[in-house]
Each structure stands twice: as structure tokens, then as C-alpha cells.
Scaffold this motif. Structure first.
Motif, PDB file in Angstrom:
ATOM      1  N   TYR A  58       0.856  -1.180   0.000  1.00 64.18           N
ATOM      2  CA  TYR A  58       0.000   0.000   0.000  1.00 64.18           C
ATOM      3  C   TYR A  58       0.900   1.242   0.000  1.00 64.18           C
ATOM      4  O   TYR A  58       1.995   1.244   0.548  1.00 64.18           O
ATOM      5  N   VAL A  63      -2.659   6.737   0.270  1.00 64.58           N
ATOM      6  CA  VAL A  63      -3.807   6.065   0.874  1.00 64.58           C
ATOM      7  C   VAL A  63      -4.460   6.968   1.920  1.00 64.58           C
ATOM      8  O   VAL A  63      -3.800   7.472   2.817  1.00 64.58           O
ATOM      9  N   LEU A  82      -7.841  -0.470   2.255  1.00 64.20           N
ATOM     10  CA  LEU A  82      -6.410  -0.739   2.370  1.00 64.20           C
ATOM     11  C   LEU A  82      -5.829  -0.340   3.727  1.00 64.20           C
ATOM     12  O   LEU A  82      -4.806  -0.878   4.146  1.00 64.20           O
ATOM     13  N   LYS A  86      -2.297  -2.659   6.075  1.00 60.50           N
ATOM     14  CA  LYS A  86      -1.082  -1.886   5.846  1.00 60.50           C
ATOM     15  C   LYS A  86       0.181  -2.738   5.789  1.00 60.50           C
ATOM     16  O   LYS A  86       1.198  -2.297   5.256  1.00 60.50           O
ATOM     17  N   TYR A 125      -2.916   3.864  -5.225  1.00 59.34           N
ATOM     18  CA  TYR A 125      -2.987   3.450  -3.828  1.00 59.34           C
ATOM     19  C   TYR A 125      -1.952   2.380  -3.504  1.00 59.34           C
ATOM     20  O   TYR A 125      -1.795   1.989  -2.351  1.00 59.34           O
ATOM     21  N   LEU A 126      -1.252   1.893  -4.534  1.00 52.41           N
ATOM     22  CA  LEU A 126      -0.225   0.872  -4.327  1.00 52.41           C
ATOM     23  C   LEU A 126       1.116   1.372  -4.838  1.00 52.41           C
ATOM     24  O   LEU A 126       1.174   2.226  -5.721  1.00 52.41           O
TER      25      LEU A 126
END
Length: 265
Positions: A58, A63, A82, A86, A125-126
Motif C-alpha cells: 500500500y 492512501v 487498504l 497496511k 494506492y499501491l
């Protein structure tokens, strides 16, 4: 000119007008077929093909608690957040672009290591798992801070705890990752070298498994060759050399699995 000849000419003219459309349609169809063949959207296939996965975490910078969702594969229902995962390793096996308000947004199709979660997540987000080259560090403190904080170094942190009496050394790490470490007779840097790289590699050749499961495998293999935790704790005066690429991207852009570990003095 008789009526039959007129009809034939009309048919020929119609076919000539139709031919460009047929050619264009054929080309487009071939293009879409080729794209489909290379597009990793056949979920049932790629979900079971470990060679197609890329390791991600993540993204700490992007995020947010209210919008970091993992959707179902149809992208119609929110399934997870997410922020609740974590420390999870995510494996991206496909991606696609979704248009919204005139903009295209990339989404990843992801799974966790045991496939208990499969879904779609916004690509920003990744962040891909990356490992810094050992040559990029200036001193022991610099390297130690990296091992303690980098997301890709979870396995390295666990291994380091297994050798409590051996401080991490940058020079020892450079050495243990070099060819000289496998040729102790030819090297003159250290008087003693205990190289665990081959044993450790057997615990990481598979990208599947939690960090703890890999540590357990490593400890089990160490036990078999006589290096129990008790034996390791009794060792003094050694420095720890450690370089870990646990399915993370190297400086050349490839995601590799590699581990070098040893004690030197």
C-alpha cells in the motif's frame, strides 16, 4: 445494355465500396484479438500463474482512510479498505483503464498471498516493492536505517533479529553478496566466513507465504545444519552481512528473489 449486365455492374460497384470497410474491420479485429491475447484480464488463468504477478505494497503517501477501497472484480461493490491491510503484500496480476469525466484512471487487479482477497484497486494506492542496491549506501547507520524502515525489507528485519549478537555491517553485506563470499580460500578480507546464503535462499524461492512463514522455514533449515537459535546466540565477535531482494524490483527494473546472508570476522 441488357438488364442482367446492369445488375452485375451494380453488384461490382457495391463490393468495391464495401471492400475498404471490410479491410478496416479485419485490421481492427486483428488488433483487438492481439490485445486480448496479451491483456491479463483472464482472471481465472492469471490468478494461478505466479509468473505474471508483481509485488506491491500500500502507498503510504496516497492512501486515505475514506477512499482507499478494494472493489470486487466487476468494480461495482466496495469490499475492503487498504488501511486495514497496511502490512499486507499485494500481487498485481492485471490492470485496466477506466474512464470517468473525460479522464482515464488505471486500476490494478490484485490478490494477497493466500488468495483470500481478490479485487480491484486504484493504481496510485499501491507502490511497487523496490530494493536499493547495496552500493548506494554510505555507512552502517545509513544501511541499518534502510533495513529498519523500507517496506521491501520485512524479511531482512526478521532475519536480523535471529542474529542478536552480530551487528549489521555494510561492508560485510557487500562482501557476502559478492563472488568472493563463495570462494573463501581466495578471499583475504575476513578470517572467518559462515555463509548461510544457500540455506536462506531455499526459504525465499517462492513468492508465496508470509514473512513469518519464511523465517520459520529458514530457522528450520538452520536447525538441520546445527545452527539452532541457541548456537547462534552463543556466537560472538561476528558481523552480519545481509542483502535481501524478496520479490522486489532491482535497479534494472526486474523483480527478483535473492538473498545473501552470512557472519564474518
Amino acid at each position: 445494355m441488357n438488364k442482367e449486365m446492369v445488375d452485375i455492374k451494380k453488384q461490382i460497384k457495391f463490393l468495391m465500396l464495401l471492400l475498404p470497410s471490410l479491410i478496416i474491420g479485419f485490421i481492427l479485429n486483428q488488433s483487438s484479438t492481439t490485445q486480448a491475447a496479451t491483456d491479463r484480464s483472464a482472471d481465472s488463468y492469471y490468478l494461478n500463474d505466479s509468473d505474471t504477478w508483481t509485488h506491491y505494497f500500500y502507498n503510504k503517501r496516497t492512501v486515505k482512510s475514506h477512499n482507499a477501497y478494494i472493489w470486487n472484480l466487476k468494480h461495482t461493490k466496495r469490499q475492503h479498505n487498504l488501511n486495514n491491510y497496511k502490512s499486507t503484500d499485494w500481487y498485481v496480476y492485471s490492470f485496466y483503464n477506466k474512464k470517468k469525466n473525460g479522464h482515464a484512471y488505471k486500476y490494478y487487479k490484485v490478490t494477497n498471498y493466500n488468495r483470500s482477497i481478490v479485487g480491484v484497486v486504484y493504481s496510485k494506492y499501491l507502490t511497487i516493492s523496490t530494493t536499493e542496491p547495496i552500493t548506494s549506501f554510505a555507512d552502517d547507520s545509513n544501511y541499518l536505517n534502510y533495513i529498519k524502515t523500507a517496506q521491501s525489507q520485512k524479511l531482512a528485519r526478521g532475519i536480523m533479529k535471529m542474529f542478536p549478537n552480530a551487528p549489521l555491517s555494510l561492508e560485510a553485506s557487500k562482501f557476502i553478496a559478492s563472488r568472493a563470499a563463495n570462494n573463501p580460500v581466495d578471499q583475504t578480507t575476513y578470517k572467518e566466513v559462515i555463509n548461510f546464503s544457500k540455506v536462506a535462499y531455499q526459504t525465499t524461492v517462492s513468492q508465496w507465504g508470509t514473512t513469518q512463514s519464511k523465517l520459520n522455514k529458514f530457522q528450520s533449515k538452520l536447525n538441520k545444519i546445527g545452527y539452532t537459535q541457541e548456537k547462534i546466540n552463543s556466537l560472538h565477535g561476528y558481523k552480519l552481512g545481509l542483502v535481501v531482494y524478496d520479490l522486489s524490483e532491482d535497479s534494472f527494473g526486474g523483480q527478483i528473489v535473492s538473498i545473501h546472508i552470512g557472519l564474518v570476522k
